[in-house]
Design an enzyme around this catalytic site. Structure first.
Site, PDB file in Angstrom:
ATOM      1  NE  ARG A 268      -3.888  -2.204   2.273  1.00 11.91           N
ATOM      2  CZ  ARG A 268      -3.920  -3.533   2.160  1.00 11.91           C
ATOM      3  NH1 ARG A 268      -2.788  -4.227   2.098  1.00 11.91           N
ATOM      4  NH2 ARG A 268      -5.072  -4.196   2.106  1.00 11.91           N
TER       5      ARG A 268
ATOM      6  CG  ASP B 146      -2.494 -13.686   5.734  1.00  9.41           C
ATOM      7  OD1 ASP B 146      -3.210 -14.284   4.909  1.00  9.41           O
ATOM      8  OD2 ASP B 146      -2.267 -12.473   5.661  1.00  9.41           O
TER       9      ASP B 146
HETATM   10  C1  S3P Z   1      -4.307  -8.963   2.586  1.00  5.90           C
HETATM   11  C2  S3P Z   1      -5.531  -9.437   2.925  1.00  5.90           C
HETATM   12  C3  S3P Z   1      -5.819 -10.863   3.176  1.00  5.90           C
HETATM   13  C4  S3P Z   1      -4.552 -11.667   3.397  1.00  5.90           C
HETATM   14  C5  S3P Z   1      -3.487 -11.327   2.409  1.00  5.90           C
HETATM   15  C6  S3P Z   1      -3.125  -9.847   2.479  1.00  5.90           C
HETATM   16  C7  S3P Z   1      -4.135  -7.522   2.332  1.00  5.90           C
HETATM   17  O1  S3P Z   1      -6.508 -11.396   2.053  1.00  5.90           O
HETATM   18  O2  S3P Z   1      -4.843 -13.041   3.362  1.00  5.90           O
HETATM   19  O3  S3P Z   1      -2.324 -12.095   2.664  1.00  5.90           O
HETATM   20  O4  S3P Z   1      -2.993  -7.038   2.303  1.00  5.90           O
HETATM   21  O5  S3P Z   1      -5.163  -6.838   2.180  1.00  5.90           O
HETATM   22  P1  S3P Z   1      -8.104 -11.322   2.007  1.00  5.90           P
HETATM   23  O6  S3P Z   1      -8.436  -9.930   2.224  1.00  5.90           O
HETATM   24  O7  S3P Z   1      -8.530 -11.754   0.643  1.00  5.90           O
HETATM   25  O8  S3P Z   1      -8.578 -12.245   3.076  1.00  5.90           O
END
Ligand code: S3P
Length: 436
Positions: free
Chosen positions: A30, A319
């Site tokens: 981000r 995660d």
């Molecule tokens: C993330 C959101 C999660 C996570 C991914 C990173 C992010 O996915 O599993 O490793 O940086 O927004 P989801 O939002 O699809 O659950």
């Protein structure tokens, strides 16, 4: 990418020391994205030098953003402003990074040029409909494979419309894609979630000066503002620290200090789960860093008991399940995980990969459609396949440290996506881990 296997053998020592795991992956992605769209120069320190986040930086270079690397873990991003990106001359390769793919889909949906997002074999299997559907409501246009899968062609748009979305899946990637499209939309864009997800996009938009209202499970913004450059300090990634929290808990005599760990409450569900299992984890004084809670963590060996993980805990530890499967396999009694169907569409089908691997190591584990039931006991040596999933590979590496014989882990090359230098750092802490 060449296949790479590891040998994880029972450690002969306890784990000790002060360890700083690499920077947070979600925040690093981000930071590059918003710094690129900002007016002025932003410095990102503590940037994760992983393949996923490097792919994001390379994509913005292809979109005409100058990004310097003054030092390892540092980027100087020369922002081009919200409307300053340039049409790429070829496909944009997200590699293994679902976060890059989903967030960029929203960000590119409002550009005045076409673009194509692609990725590696695993990413090409990951569902995109969850982001395409709400973005289409905003007026965006896409071509996906079978309507759902990448490569994804994104059509140029002169403008998007704001919308009100209640996503069917609790996903920070979906929410963030919608909010990033909302920067280019006329009117208000609002997301209401059934389970609150990580709010890094909202916090970072605010840090870059974009007006955004947010609370757990809710975010709202309007188009027509400006992002102003700012410096971002990325904390250490809780998801990478998780492997050491579990290793420190299960290896007798261990005491580890993990430095500068990001403790955003939407990320730290594993702390709640491990404490419910009896883990001894303490938090040092908390400080605020770029709008994020950061603290050192201390973990000491403690015997673990099985626990029930209810659906309400899942999003905050989404995660960490590969690591938790290993903790559960070593705990006394049964651990039940439910409401975690999303694990089947991560970098691999994490329920199947962890259940198959642990069963090969002698663990009594029953796979369920939305979770698993794991009977704690001993872990034996053997051979497992991580299916190129970084977090499964690292979880099996922890298992090998407490197994009764060596664990050969196949296909660990993708660990570099989130945790570069995992093997030397773990060896420094006391792991008996090597490349095969
Ligand atoms: C993330 C959101 C999660 C996570 C991914 C990173 C992010 O996915 O599993 O490793 O940086 O927004 P989801 O939002 O699809 O659950």
């Amino acid at each position: 990418m060449a296949e790479l296997d590891w040998l994880s053998s029972p450690t002969r020592t306890s784990l000790h020391g002060r360890v700083r795991v690499p920077g947070d992956k979600s925040i690093s992605h981000r930071a590059i994205m918003l710094a690129a769209l900002a007016e002025g120069h932003s410095r990102v320190s503590g940037f994760l030098e992983g393949k996923d986040t490097q792919a994001t930086a390379t994509i913005f270079e292809q979109l005409g953003v100058r990004i310097e690397t003054p030092a390892w873990g540092e980027r100087l991003v020369h922002g081009v402003g919200l409307h300053g990106l340039r049409a790429p001359d070829r496909s944009l390769d997200c590699g293994n990074a679902g976060t890059a793919m989903r967030l960029l889909t929203g960000l590119l949906a409002g550009q005045t040029f076409d673009s194509t997002l692609t990725g590696d074999g695993s990413l090409l299997q990951r569902p995109m409909h969850r982001v395409l559907e709400p973005l289409r409501q905003m007026g965006a246009g896409f071509d996906a494979q079978d309507g759902d899968l990448p490569p994804l062609h994104i059509h140029r748009r002169s403008h998007l419309n704001g919308c009100y979305v209640t996503p069917e899946i609790a996903s920070a990637q979906v929410k963030s894609a919608i909010l990033l499209a909302g920067l280019y939309a006329q009117g208000s864009t609002e997301v209401c979630e059934m389970h609150p997800t990580r709010d890094y996009t909202e916090r970072m938009l605010a840090a870059f000066g974009w007006p955004v209202e947010f609370s757990p499970g809710h975010a709202q913004l309007s188009g027509g503002h400006v992002l102003r450059a700012t410096d971002i300090v990325v904390p250490a990634d809780f998801s990478s620290a998780a492997f050491l929290l579990i290793a420190g808990s299960v290896i007798p005599g261990s005491e580890l200090h993990l430095l500068d760990v990001g403790l955003n409450p939407r990320r730290t569900g594993l702390l709640q789960a491990l404490r419910a299992m009896g883990a001894d984890i303490r938090e040092g004084p908390t400080r605020e860093q770029g709008g994020e809670r950061v603290a050192d963590l201390q973990v000491r060996h403690a015997p673990l008991q099985g626990v029930d993980i209810p659906e309400a805990w899942v999003t905050d530890m989404i995660d960490e399940f590969p690591a938790l499967f290993v903790a559960a396999a070593l705990a006394q009694g049964r651990t039940r995980i439910q409401g975690a169907r999303e694990l089947r569409v991560k970098e691999s089908d994490r329920i199947a990969v962890m259940a198959t691997g642990l069963r090969k190591l002698g663990v009594d584990i029953e796979e369920r459609p939305d979770g698993a039931c794991i009977e704690g006991g001993l872990i034996h040596g053997g051979e497992v396949d991580s299916h190129a999933d970084h977090r499964c590979a690292m979880a099996f590496a922890v298992a090998g440290q407490v197994a009764d014989d060596t664990v050969l882990i196949r296909d660990c090359s993708n660990v570099d996506t989130s945790f570069p230098r995992f093997v030397p750092l773990m060896r420094q802490a006391g792991f008996n881990l090597s490349h095969s």
